[in-house]
Motif scaffolding. Structure first.
Motif, mmCIF file in Angstrom:
data_model
loop_
_atom_site.group_PDB
_atom_site.id
_atom_site.type_symbol
_atom_site.label_atom_id
_atom_site.label_comp_id
_atom_site.label_asym_id
_atom_site.label_seq_id
_atom_site.Cartn_x
_atom_site.Cartn_y
_atom_site.Cartn_z
ATOM 1 N N TYR A 93 18.273 11.649 -3.064
ATOM 2 C CA TYR A 93 18.226 10.763 -1.897
ATOM 3 C C TYR A 93 17.776 11.565 -0.671
ATOM 4 N N LEU A 149 13.626 0.367 1.493
ATOM 5 C CA LEU A 149 14.995 0.589 1.935
ATOM 6 C C LEU A 149 15.983 0.446 0.778
ATOM 7 N N ALA A 150 17.251 0.747 1.097
ATOM 8 C CA ALA A 150 18.294 0.629 0.081
ATOM 9 C C ALA A 150 19.003 -0.711 0.186
ATOM 10 N N SER A 151 18.364 -1.686 0.816
ATOM 11 C CA SER A 151 19.064 -2.942 1.091
ATOM 12 C C SER A 151 18.824 -3.973 0.005
ATOM 13 N N ALA A 152 19.831 -4.815 -0.193
ATOM 14 C CA ALA A 152 19.664 -5.979 -1.064
ATOM 15 C C ALA A 152 19.472 -7.208 -0.175
ATOM 16 N N ALA A 153 19.121 -8.322 -0.786
ATOM 17 C CA ALA A 153 18.963 -9.564 -0.029
ATOM 18 C C ALA A 153 20.269 -9.889 0.698
ATOM 19 N N TYR A 158 9.633 6.386 8.605
ATOM 20 C CA TYR A 158 10.270 5.490 9.566
ATOM 21 C C TYR A 158 9.237 4.840 10.472
ATOM 22 N N PRO A 212 26.875 -4.634 4.137
ATOM 23 C CA PRO A 212 25.939 -3.618 4.621
ATOM 24 C C PRO A 212 26.080 -3.305 6.109
ATOM 25 N N MET A 271 9.917 12.210 6.689
ATOM 26 C CA MET A 271 10.824 11.078 6.922
ATOM 27 C C MET A 271 10.450 10.334 8.187
ATOM 28 N N SER A 312 28.800 -0.340 1.847
ATOM 29 C CA SER A 312 27.504 -0.694 2.452
ATOM 30 C C SER A 312 26.536 -1.291 1.443
ATOM 31 N N LYS A 313 26.676 -0.937 0.177
ATOM 32 C CA LYS A 313 25.782 -1.489 -0.835
ATOM 33 C C LYS A 313 26.427 -2.652 -1.572
#
Lengths: 481, 481
Positions: B211, B120-124, B107, B327, B103, B322-323
């Protein structure tokens, strides 16, 4: 037959329920009862305290102990209305075995509306620059709303770290951005520091009295607390600490608040800080320094933390703005010394990252140069408030109370031996007043005759009322003894 | 002599350092080398991978393995410039033993500026209602700046809880405010849930792949992870789970994401959810349900969580915005079932309270009725994006890749056996592209030939470039095999 206090209490309750001791009957005094039931005076006192706490009996000042109107009292809902400030507490209190339970009781007691709560670590909300912070918060939101949609990563907002580092440097801390981790308040900083250095079953030295949140944390982490006495003028007794380090092999860390210890308020002299550092280094244990109150001196000059002399990474430094600048923001930090990488990993798997909005606001606030003037004003307020509170305590509290007031945030009051401040609290909340009973500041059940008052609230009629209420309850409890 | 891959690599390095194998020399192919050195082909492959990762050799597509300009490469600083997108990775990679190290590598690899990060687990960011949230945040700050000075207490902002409870009720959860605890994201929710039910040394069942943050959390809490395979169409294999529960006595909990599992994206059918609940109840273990992606279906109808059928408090339910909504706010929650009191105590001693500002904004947002339309739009975006990404993957990736795309957030790609996606990642970041290598999703080092792609980013030329880059690296790695 030799009664325990509990067996004796059960017997008396049976008598009351059977009508053999009706409401209003005067019960034997402690001395008479001890003789009549063949128990010691202290067993008799514990029995009456227990019955009083459960609403079975009532102690009336100067006249004795009476069977209460327990049917009405025990039927009442466990909530206390401020509208009826003279009502006796209607909560059926349990006898609490562990610190967790004592804490739960404090939380449930103080969950009801109070006229004056002196039990928390909070200062008056308008002693903080709330307008400026709110204005800067609006600016942050207006200028970069897109940041709210970005998934945060990293160990803290770089701008906030950049603003914090010079501040820490002024305290004597030489910190790089990579050696600084922003946390959800100093509570999280302490939690990850402890997890980094100690495993379940290990022992950790704490000050006695110690902040109850720390004791609960140790209990929850499966760590043993070794309570080393604190002396008002010097902080943790280094002689006692040395003895503990010599006699226990499983000690992994010493947790201390060398600046304005919670609850004593005492500050360790610089010479002691250097000795403390040498001591932990000699024994190879880590010092976890909680400096959350470091900025809250009632002097002009803020004392340095122990971390300032640390050359080998032996000190994990924990700080926070929750007391000094922005209580609602929950922003703290940790400088982890040689444990920093492990601490950062634990934080990541405990709560990922600390919210960035609050950090952005704090960065702006610090960049504006307003922090130092704010702190100066806050310190002046604390310094001006303390003598007023002290005088009121002297007016209202029993003469044999010993008051410690080394810092500007707390008063620590030691009452006569035998006074049970938890029992006093149960009655005080019935009159809309709360403080923190001393027994919460020890995992061993010490300090039961002490109490902590938060004096970071502006002195006025409400506080006068609160102190008078607590004082008169303390006097009454002293009489029963 | 029978070489291990490491011993063989050491031998080759010695040859290179001594000048016996100069820069630019073509090394034996896998087949030739295996015969020449008397090792298996797979040992030969591992040896070359290791040397390539450390910068000693270079694999050139279709022509073979060559001794690299290792003096220059190994002297270079461990950073990769996006400006030179074709440069080979200059980082001297270590052979990683544990998940923590893998991990950390992810990073540090992805800390550098990237053209396209799909790891990452991010959306726009603009898929979230950032303007509305910022506006409401400004209103909160304007209307009640004093709240910033108040020391927060309790288990969550009552207004936020009041807005959240009907939302949870619509999912089939019957929750009282006292049974709901607001946390610093679902990461903290999971951490306190695990601490409440398991002690160090206990075992916890997780999905495989799982995860990686969960795996790291287990490692940090001293818990053993039992990895039970996940099937794309059904989620965790209940047959394998039953077998695990029958054969291990120390299992305290099962952690699962029945809705849109991370990384597979699969959703468990309702019949399986009921069976899962019965199974954990039969064995007396707790189900910790992570529903952080539950709202992120690419269908109109959001599936119910297992918690909806829980009548005995056997399920600890963890959720988050957060999702789905905000976020940067780091607001999650936990409904702790029969463990709730313990969970609340652990949260208190882990980070005290969750910041209130974010909760106040979320309460306003939910009260405004905008959440359901926002979610509908977000789901439509995910549903529209997925086929475009899938088509590009099919255009660029090797033909023998197996793609799972059950949810709308992830693609899970299984490459040919032997492909090392961590090695591919090291090269991809050199070209400004990142994904998550499969080996991170297992504490046992499984899934090394898989990778996870975040597809919650609008498809366009950048993503096309990223997928083409990864695809061509995968093809090259397949060739070396």
């Amino acid at each position: 037959m030799q009664y325990s206090y509990q067996a004796l209490a059960d017997q008396l309750v049976q008598d009351m329920q059977a009508g053999r001791r009706p409401t209003g009957e005067r019960l034997p005094s402690v001395r008479e009862g001890a003789a009549a039931f063949g128990v010691s005076a202290s067993t008799m006192v514990r029995c009456y305290r227990h019955l009083e706490a459960q609403g079975w009996v009532q102690a009336r000042s100067k006249s004795g102990i009476f069977v209460a109107d327990w049917r009405a009292q025990r039927a009442a809902r466990p909530s206390v209305k401020v509208a009826a400030p003279v009502a006796a507490p209607a909560v059926a209190f349990e006898h609490f075995a562990s610190l967790q339970q004592r804490m739960s009781e404090l939380y449930s007691l103080t969950a009801q509306p109070l006229r004056m709560g002196l039990h928390l670590a909070s200062a008056a909300a308008d002693w903080y620059p709330v307008e400026a912070l709110a204005r800067m918060g609006q600016r942050v939101l207006r200028s970069n709303p897109r940041a709210l949609g970005a998934y945060p990563t990293g160990t803290g907002l770089p701008e906030f770290k950049a603003a914090l580092i010079p501040w820490l440097a002024a305290l004597g801390l030489d910190v790089e951005p990579e050696g600084l981790l922003i946390t959800n308040g100093s509570t999280e900083a302490l939690a990850v520091a402890l997890r980094a250095v100690a495993q379940p079953g290990d022992a950790v030295v704490v000050e006695s009295p110690a902040y109850f949140g720390l004791l609960q944390m140790l209990e929850n982490l499966g760590l043993k607390a070794l309570e080393v006495p604190c002396v008002p003028e010097q902080g943790m007794s280094l002689e006692a600490l040395e003895y503990a380090l010599e006699h226990h092999s499983g000690i992994r860390a010493v947790v201390a608040m060398p600046n304005f210890q919670n609850p004593l308020g005492c500050a360790m002299p610089e010479s002691h800080k250097r000795r403390l550092l040498k001591l932990v280094e000699r024994f190879g244990v880590t010092l976890i320094e909680d400096d959350a109150f470091g900025d809250l001196c009632n002097q002009a000059q803020r004392p340095q933390p122990v971390k300032a002399w640390d050359r080998h990474g032996s000190v994990i430094y924990c700080g926070s703005f929750s007391k000094s600048l922005a209580p609602a923001f929950r922003v703290g930090w940790v400088v982890g010394g040689r444990h920093h990488a492990r601490i950062a990993s634990l934080k990541l798997s405990q709560s990922l990252v600390t919210p960035l909005f609050e950090q952005a606001v704090l960065a702006q606030y610090m960049q504006s140069g307003a922090f130092a003037p704010h702190l100066r004003k806050l310190r002046e307020r604390l310094a001006a408030n303390l003598p007023l509170v002290l005088a009121a305590v002297q007016r209202h509290f029993p003469l044999d109370c010993r008051v410690t007031s080394a810092g500007g945030w707390w008063l620590w009051v030691e009452c006569a031996p035998g006074v049970d401040t938890l029992a006093v609290l149960r009655q005080a909340v019935g009159q809309g007043v709360a403080f923190t009973p001393g027994v919460l500041f020890s995992a061993m059940g010490k300090h039961g005759n002490c109490l902590r008052l938060n004096v970071a609230q502006p002195f006025g009629p409400e506080m006068e009322f609160a102190l008078a209420t607590v004082g008169s309850l303390l006097k009454r409890h002293s009489l029963v003894l």
